[in-house]
Design an enzyme around this catalytic site. Structure first.
Site, PDB file in Angstrom:
ATOM      1  N   PRO A  34      14.402   6.289  -7.610  1.00 16.22           N
ATOM      2  CG  PRO A  34      14.702   8.170  -6.255  1.00 16.22           C
ATOM      3  CD  PRO A  34      14.486   7.761  -7.674  1.00 16.22           C
ATOM      4  CG  ASP A  35      13.926   1.930  -2.574  1.00 12.86           C
ATOM      5  OD1 ASP A  35      14.585   2.877  -2.096  1.00 12.86           O
ATOM      6  OD2 ASP A  35      14.190   0.740  -2.299  1.00 12.86           O
ATOM      7  CG  PHE A  36       9.157   5.680  -1.116  1.00 16.45           C
ATOM      8  CD1 PHE A  36       8.879   7.026  -1.191  1.00 16.45           C
ATOM      9  CD2 PHE A  36       8.581   4.827  -2.056  1.00 16.45           C
ATOM     10  CE1 PHE A  36       8.053   7.538  -2.169  1.00 16.45           C
ATOM     11  CE2 PHE A  36       7.743   5.319  -3.047  1.00 16.45           C
ATOM     12  CZ  PHE A  36       7.476   6.675  -3.104  1.00 16.45           C
ATOM     13  NE  ARG A  37       8.691   3.236   4.346  1.00 12.57           N
ATOM     14  CZ  ARG A  37       7.780   3.475   3.417  1.00 12.57           C
ATOM     15  NH1 ARG A  37       7.862   2.937   2.219  1.00 12.57           N
ATOM     16  NH2 ARG A  37       6.750   4.270   3.677  1.00 12.57           N
ATOM     17  CG  ASN A 108       5.720   1.468  -7.907  1.00 14.12           C
ATOM     18  OD1 ASN A 108       5.840   1.557  -6.692  1.00 14.12           O
ATOM     19  ND2 ASN A 108       6.361   0.570  -8.629  1.00 14.12           N
ATOM     20  CG  ASP A 110       6.688   4.069 -11.716  1.00 13.62           C
ATOM     21  OD1 ASP A 110       5.752   3.414 -12.215  1.00 13.62           O
ATOM     22  OD2 ASP A 110       7.561   3.554 -10.990  1.00 13.62           O
ATOM     23  CG  HIS A 127      -0.107   4.024  -2.545  1.00 10.12           C
ATOM     24  ND1 HIS A 127       1.093   3.661  -1.978  1.00 10.12           N
ATOM     25  CD2 HIS A 127      -1.056   3.386  -1.805  1.00 10.12           C
ATOM     26  CE1 HIS A 127       0.875   2.839  -0.954  1.00 10.12           C
ATOM     27  NE2 HIS A 127      -0.425   2.647  -0.831  1.00 10.12           N
ATOM     28  CB  CYS A 138     -13.424  23.954  -4.433  1.00 13.99           C
ATOM     29  SG  CYS A 138     -12.534  24.056  -6.005  1.00 13.99           S
ATOM     30  N   GLY A 202       9.324  -5.940  -4.968  1.00 15.20           N
ATOM     31  CA  GLY A 202       9.856  -4.585  -4.832  1.00 15.20           C
ATOM     32  C   GLY A 202       9.123  -3.716  -3.834  1.00 15.20           C
ATOM     33  CG  ASN A 227      11.470  -6.700  -1.614  1.00 16.13           C
ATOM     34  OD1 ASN A 227      11.267  -5.877  -2.508  1.00 16.13           O
ATOM     35  ND2 ASN A 227      11.656  -6.351  -0.364  1.00 16.13           N
TER      36      ASN A 227
END
Ligand code: OAD
Ligand code: ZN
Length: 352
Positions: A34-37, A108, A110, A127, A138, A202, A227
């Site tokens: 799934p994407d996020f938004r 991504n 993934d 990310h 630590c 995307g 997109n």
């Protein structure tokens, strides 16, 4: 759509272009992630079961310190190994093989670019990724094997715990409130003006600093957005030359392949890679994914060297493989370069 793609097709047919890809979760939805938004299907709309104060908290470092369970529930579902690359990922791979790809910036985690056979040199995991893990207190590394063991350990409630200080351990995924890897900023600074074509795909372009990349390319660079929704700089600060395709990434990838006359090569590439993945797929965890992508990378490297002059890339793939093996296989105590850069003074990741 065919007509809208013409400026891109013409540039690619001319050859001698440096393409930069800037991608997000929408290139992997075709793989079943799934994407996020996205409304209804996006992760942030389906996190009620985790009792979060707000959906993004699952990727907030301060929330993780207090409650790492939410993240690890999600991490277990998203952990690389059970998903195969999409047609769009294979298009990126083909751009690499055709020597048109300069850099593939991805938000991504993934690892599907790697699994499609794109070499580490080209990939900028802005990310972060699941490939390395560190203690949040630590900062000592933990191997993937130990992390996966802890995730299954009921006495730890599935939370990977530092062998040295008992702090929580987290994969090197960049959380809100953390800095992006130095490599992202270094390449951005060094190269952004060089790109002739920027393909943005995307992504909702809502998370900064990544969302700024397409607005920083030179005026001569052809910007392409693939997109479902028009977004970010393509909406707020459009350029006359922008190519905007509001459609499914995989569908656009297929059409581009046809328009460029790459169909046979593409089909062969997808068939071979998919067969390899299926053969290796049973119980494929990140260790195996990593090993497989390294094996693939070596094969591709050999193919490229056999067919052409060596590329003038800065890193030899074997150095990267050695570095990953060192970090993944042993659990020595020196922090990695990335973990240091995660704690320096670069701007932190933020949402619009
Ligand atoms: P988003 O979920 O914000 O955006 C995905 C975009 O892709 C949306 O605009 C969708 O409409 C579009 N989309 C989905 N499926 C598509 C398809 N098959 N074809 C074409 N378009 C499609 O995901 P990102 O922009 O990647 O950060 O999100 C950015 C960051 O926000 C992520 O890296 C993550 C998140 O918080 C961290 O985890 C640190
Ligand atoms: Zn520790």
């Amino acid at each position: 759509m065919e007509e809208a793609l013409q400026p891109l097709v013409e540039r690619l047919k001319k050859g001698n272009v440096k393409i930069s890809l800037m991608t997000g979760a929408g290139i992997s939805t075709g793989a079943g992630i799934p994407d996020f938004r996205s409304p209804k299907t996006g992760l942030y709309h389906n996190l009620a079961r985790l009792n979060l104060p707000h959906p993004e908290a699952v990727f907030e470092i301060n929330y993780f310190r207090e409650n790492p369970h939410a993240f690890y529930t999600l991490a277990d579902e998203l952990y690389p190994g059970r998903f195969l690359p999409t047609k769009f990922h294979f298009l990126i791979r083909l751009l690499q093989d055709k020597k048109l790809l300069r850099r593939a910036y991805t938000q991504n985690i993934d690892a599907l670019e790697r699994l499609s056979g794109v070499l580490d040199d080209y990939i900028v995991e802005a990310h972060g990724s699941f490939a390395r893990n560190h203690c949040i207190d630590c900062h000592k590394p933990m191997s993937i094997a130990d992390l996966r063991k802890d995730m299954k350990d009921k006495s730890l409630k599935g939370i990977p715990t530092c062998r040295h200080c008992k702090g929580y351990v987290k994969p090197d995924i960049v959380f809100f409130g953390e800095s992006l890897p130095r490599r992202f900023f270094d390449l951005w600074e060094e190269e952004i003006e060089e790109y002739d074509v920027a393909i943005v795909a995307g992504t909702s372009l809502t998370v900064f600093p990544f969302a700024m990349l397409p607005s920083e390319v030179s005026k001569d660079c052809l910007r392409v957005l693939i997109n479902k929704d028009k977004c970010g700089t393509f909406e707020t600060d459009p350029r006359d030359s922008d190519v905007v395709i509001q459609d499914e990434c995989d569908k656009v990838a297929e059409l581009l392949v046809d328009l460029l006359g790459w169909r046979d090569e593409f089909d062969q590439l997808v068939e071979e890679a998919t067969k390899k993945h299926k053969e290796n797929r049973l119980g494929l965890g990140l260790d195996e994914t990593q090993a497989l992508s390294e094996k693939l990378a070596k094969e591709i490297e050999q193919d490229i060297q056999a067919n052409t002059e060596p590329r003038d890339e800065e890193n030899d793939i074997s150095d990267i493989v050695d570095e990953i093996n060192e970090l993944v296989i042993s659990s020595e105590s020196k922090p990695s370069k990335d973990s240091e850069s995660n704690h320096d003074s670069e701007p932190e990741i933020t949402e619009e």
